[in-house]
Design a protein around this motif. Sequence first.
Motif, PDB file in Angstrom:
ATOM      1  N   LEU A  97       8.684 -14.476   1.425  1.00 45.65           N
ATOM      2  CA  LEU A  97       8.029 -13.646   1.866  1.00 45.65           C
ATOM      3  C   LEU A  97       8.471 -12.232   1.151  1.00 45.65           C
ATOM      4  O   LEU A  97       7.962 -11.156   1.281  1.00 45.65           O
ATOM      5  N   ASN A  98       9.013 -12.418  -0.221  1.00 43.72           N
ATOM      6  CA  ASN A  98       9.536 -11.252  -0.895  1.00 43.72           C
ATOM      7  C   ASN A  98       8.383 -10.284  -1.244  1.00 43.72           C
ATOM      8  O   ASN A  98       8.412  -9.040  -1.108  1.00 43.72           O
ATOM      9  N   ASP A  99       7.192 -10.825  -1.589  1.00 42.07           N
ATOM     10  CA  ASP A  99       6.193 -10.115  -1.954  1.00 42.07           C
ATOM     11  C   ASP A  99       5.396  -9.063  -0.905  1.00 42.07           C
ATOM     12  O   ASP A  99       4.908  -8.360  -0.947  1.00 42.07           O
ATOM     13  N   PHE A 100       5.835  -9.449   0.457  1.00 40.18           N
ATOM     14  CA  PHE A 100       5.426  -8.603   1.736  1.00 40.18           C
ATOM     15  C   PHE A 100       6.469  -7.716   2.038  1.00 40.18           C
ATOM     16  O   PHE A 100       6.389  -7.123   3.163  1.00 40.18           O
ATOM     17  N   GLU A 101       7.505  -7.379   1.305  1.00 41.10           N
ATOM     18  CA  GLU A 101       8.390  -6.484   1.608  1.00 41.10           C
ATOM     19  C   GLU A 101       7.762  -5.069   1.185  1.00 41.10           C
ATOM     20  O   GLU A 101       6.902  -4.821   0.390  1.00 41.10           O
ATOM     21  N   GLY A 102       8.228  -3.864   1.543  1.00 35.19           N
ATOM     22  CA  GLY A 102       7.906  -2.514   1.487  1.00 35.19           C
ATOM     23  C   GLY A 102       6.401  -2.319   1.871  1.00 35.19           C
ATOM     24  O   GLY A 102       5.735  -2.843   2.954  1.00 35.19           O
ATOM     25  N   LEU A 103       5.418  -1.527   1.377  1.00 31.77           N
ATOM     26  CA  LEU A 103       4.190  -1.003   1.563  1.00 31.77           C
ATOM     27  C   LEU A 103       3.332  -2.203   1.495  1.00 31.77           C
ATOM     28  O   LEU A 103       2.166  -2.203   1.877  1.00 31.77           O
ATOM     29  N   SER A 104       3.466  -3.075   0.279  1.00 33.09           N
ATOM     30  CA  SER A 104       2.677  -4.122  -0.153  1.00 33.09           C
ATOM     31  C   SER A 104       1.242  -3.555  -0.594  1.00 33.09           C
ATOM     32  O   SER A 104       0.193  -4.089   0.028  1.00 33.09           O
ATOM     33  N   THR A 105       1.024  -2.543  -1.217  1.00 36.47           N
ATOM     34  CA  THR A 105       0.101  -1.848  -1.664  1.00 36.47           C
ATOM     35  C   THR A 105      -0.835  -2.932  -2.608  1.00 36.47           C
ATOM     36  O   THR A 105      -2.065  -2.692  -2.725  1.00 36.47           O
ATOM     37  N   TRP A 106      -0.078  -3.948  -3.216  1.00 36.72           N
ATOM     38  CA  TRP A 106      -0.890  -4.895  -4.079  1.00 36.72           C
ATOM     39  C   TRP A 106      -1.833  -5.742  -3.021  1.00 36.72           C
ATOM     40  O   TRP A 106      -2.838  -6.128  -3.651  1.00 36.72           O
ATOM     41  N   MET A 107      -1.633  -5.652  -1.867  1.00 40.67           N
ATOM     42  CA  MET A 107      -2.658  -6.654  -0.947  1.00 40.67           C
ATOM     43  C   MET A 107      -4.035  -6.010  -1.111  1.00 40.67           C
ATOM     44  O   MET A 107      -4.830  -6.841  -1.049  1.00 40.67           O
ATOM     45  N   GLN A 108      -4.016  -4.672  -1.103  1.00 41.72           N
ATOM     46  CA  GLN A 108      -5.404  -4.044  -1.209  1.00 41.72           C
ATOM     47  C   GLN A 108      -5.972  -4.457  -2.414  1.00 41.72           C
ATOM     48  O   GLN A 108      -7.516  -4.649  -2.552  1.00 41.72           O
ATOM     49  N   ASN A 109      -5.307  -4.194  -3.704  1.00 45.45           N
ATOM     50  CA  ASN A 109      -6.174  -4.676  -4.846  1.00 45.45           C
ATOM     51  C   ASN A 109      -6.631  -6.165  -4.892  1.00 45.45           C
ATOM     52  O   ASN A 109      -7.487  -6.503  -5.478  1.00 45.45           O
ATOM     53  N   THR A 110      -5.636  -6.916  -4.392  1.00 44.20           N
ATOM     54  CA  THR A 110      -5.901  -8.341  -4.401  1.00 44.20           C
ATOM     55  C   THR A 110      -7.191  -8.493  -3.444  1.00 44.20           C
ATOM     56  O   THR A 110      -8.133  -9.485  -3.681  1.00 44.20           O
ATOM     57  N   ALA A 111      -7.248  -7.740  -2.191  1.00 43.95           N
ATOM     58  CA  ALA A 111      -8.250  -8.228  -1.370  1.00 43.95           C
ATOM     59  C   ALA A 111      -9.474  -7.737  -2.036  1.00 43.95           C
ATOM     60  O   ALA A 111     -10.581  -8.376  -1.785  1.00 43.95           O
ATOM     61  N   PHE A 112      -9.715  -6.530  -2.606  1.00 43.42           N
ATOM     62  CA  PHE A 112     -10.989  -6.050  -3.380  1.00 43.42           C
ATOM     63  C   PHE A 112     -11.178  -6.849  -4.694  1.00 43.42           C
ATOM     64  O   PHE A 112     -12.254  -6.648  -5.011  1.00 43.42           O
ATOM     65  N   LYS A 113     -10.172  -7.522  -5.108  1.00 41.99           N
ATOM     66  CA  LYS A 113     -10.700  -8.372  -6.217  1.00 41.99           C
ATOM     67  C   LYS A 113     -11.205  -9.785  -5.746  1.00 41.99           C
ATOM     68  O   LYS A 113     -11.393 -10.668  -6.327  1.00 41.99           O
ATOM     69  N   GLY A 114     -11.010 -10.031  -4.296  1.00 39.06           N
ATOM     70  CA  GLY A 114     -11.540 -11.468  -3.841  1.00 39.06           C
ATOM     71  C   GLY A 114     -10.549 -12.477  -3.930  1.00 39.06           C
ATOM     72  O   GLY A 114     -10.861 -13.508  -3.604  1.00 39.06           O
ATOM     73  N   ASP A 115      -9.228 -12.027  -4.129  1.00 39.51           N
ATOM     74  CA  ASP A 115      -7.971 -12.957  -4.344  1.00 39.51           C
ATOM     75  C   ASP A 115      -7.168 -13.135  -3.092  1.00 39.51           C
ATOM     76  O   ASP A 115      -6.039 -13.612  -3.259  1.00 39.51           O
ATOM     77  N   ALA A 116      -7.388 -12.650  -1.996  1.00 36.25           N
ATOM     78  CA  ALA A 116      -6.532 -12.580  -0.826  1.00 36.25           C
ATOM     79  C   ALA A 116      -6.263 -13.990  -0.166  1.00 36.25           C
ATOM     80  O   ALA A 116      -7.410 -14.892  -0.398  1.00 36.25           O
ATOM     81  N   LYS A 117      -5.309 -14.428   0.085  1.00 38.80           N
ATOM     82  CA  LYS A 117      -4.759 -15.666   0.702  1.00 38.80           C
ATOM     83  C   LYS A 117      -5.114 -15.521   2.050  1.00 38.80           C
ATOM     84  O   LYS A 117      -4.883 -14.466   2.538  1.00 38.80           O
ATOM     85  N   TRP A 118      -5.158 -16.604   2.830  1.00 39.01           N
ATOM     86  CA  TRP A 118      -5.281 -16.505   4.556  1.00 39.01           C
ATOM     87  C   TRP A 118      -4.061 -15.908   5.125  1.00 39.01           C
ATOM     88  O   TRP A 118      -4.186 -15.471   6.054  1.00 39.01           O
ATOM     89  N   TYR A 119      -2.835 -16.076   4.432  1.00 36.05           N
ATOM     90  CA  TYR A 119      -1.728 -15.966   5.028  1.00 36.05           C
ATOM     91  C   TYR A 119      -1.082 -14.659   4.847  1.00 36.05           C
ATOM     92  O   TYR A 119      -0.223 -14.098   5.366  1.00 36.05           O
ATOM     93  N   ASP A 120      -1.936 -13.965   3.924  1.00 40.12           N
ATOM     94  CA  ASP A 120      -1.468 -12.396   3.595  1.00 40.12           C
ATOM     95  C   ASP A 120      -1.486 -11.514   4.841  1.00 40.12           C
ATOM     96  O   ASP A 120      -0.532 -10.935   4.991  1.00 40.12           O
ATOM     97  N   MET A 121      -2.505 -11.608   5.668  1.00 38.56           N
ATOM     98  CA  MET A 121      -2.481 -10.722   6.677  1.00 38.56           C
ATOM     99  C   MET A 121      -1.318 -11.076   7.775  1.00 38.56           C
ATOM    100  O   MET A 121      -0.556 -10.064   7.997  1.00 38.56           O
ATOM    101  N   PRO A 122      -1.475 -12.302   8.274  1.00 40.27           N
ATOM    102  CA  PRO A 122      -0.368 -12.749   9.238  1.00 40.27           C
ATOM    103  C   PRO A 122       0.975 -12.347   8.767  1.00 40.27           C
ATOM    104  O   PRO A 122       1.994 -12.031   9.455  1.00 40.27           O
ATOM    105  N   ALA A 123       1.339 -12.544   7.549  1.00 37.27           N
ATOM    106  CA  ALA A 123       2.541 -12.439   6.933  1.00 37.27           C
ATOM    107  C   ALA A 123       3.123 -11.019   7.154  1.00 37.27           C
ATOM    108  O   ALA A 123       4.266 -10.580   7.362  1.00 37.27           O
ATOM    109  N   LYS A 124       2.257 -10.215   6.485  1.00 41.93           N
ATOM    110  CA  LYS A 124       2.491  -8.903   6.574  1.00 41.93           C
ATOM    111  C   LYS A 124       2.479  -8.130   7.977  1.00 41.93           C
ATOM    112  O   LYS A 124       3.403  -7.332   8.267  1.00 41.93           O
ATOM    113  N   TYR A 125       1.352  -8.582   8.788  1.00 45.51           N
ATOM    114  CA  TYR A 125       1.457  -8.242  10.182  1.00 45.51           C
ATOM    115  C   TYR A 125       2.921  -8.504  11.024  1.00 45.51           C
ATOM    116  O   TYR A 125       3.467  -7.647  11.502  1.00 45.51           O
TER     117      TYR A 125
END
Length: 230
Positions: A97-125
């Motif tokens: 889960l290295n990508d989910f360290e820190g603020l993970s601002t990349w998740m916002q860009n991924t979401a608004f591009k429609g590329d979010a994965k189902w596990y992004d939210m629970p992993a960050k949570y």
Amino acid sequence: SAGAVIPCFAGSYLANFVTQLLGFKHERYAISSIPDFDARFLFVFLIAAVCLGLIGKLFALGIKYVKLAYSKIFKNYLLAAAVGAAIVSLLIFALGLNDFEGLSTWMQNTAFKGDAKWYDMPAKYLLTVLTLGAGFQGGEVTPLFSIGASLGIILGSFLGISPMLCAALGYAAVFGSATNTLMAPIMLGIEVFGGNNMLAFVVVCSLAYVVNGNRSIYGAQENIEKIISR
């Protein structure tokens, strides 16, 4: 009250002026307008609002109970923080889960591009709740934006409404629910995503606020509201 609202607005505009003066630009996303609010769409948005509000509430409760567990097990808060850091580190290495360290601002860009994965939210949570619960305060707001946007894009696809719009609503509503605030997430949504969908932000953020049930990631806020309600 007006005595509280006026300084907040004045401080907001002053902060915005200074930010622009220094050459920084606010993040903004273009979201298409929603269709007319007929009965079907209103029902779907209400479902989305309940889900977003519950995640915000669970975020606040998760931090509260993790802190409580650590306080009961460890008398020394530094030892609790060390053990919490070790647990989070082990989860990151064990689950990749290295990508989910820190603020993970990349998740916002991924979401608004429609590329979010189902596990992004629970992993960050999970990582954020465990980190804050162990005593590492600060940096909780930006992860809430990421969690909300990632959840919203999935909800939108599932409920049959614009995933991009639902991601925008999640961005604001999960933050509002977790912090137990109402006007802030509505104004945030309008500022970042434009006023075309103001009605959607008002409806969804308001219901998410109600669903929260007076829980907050800020313990002092809960204590003050309990005193006022007496």
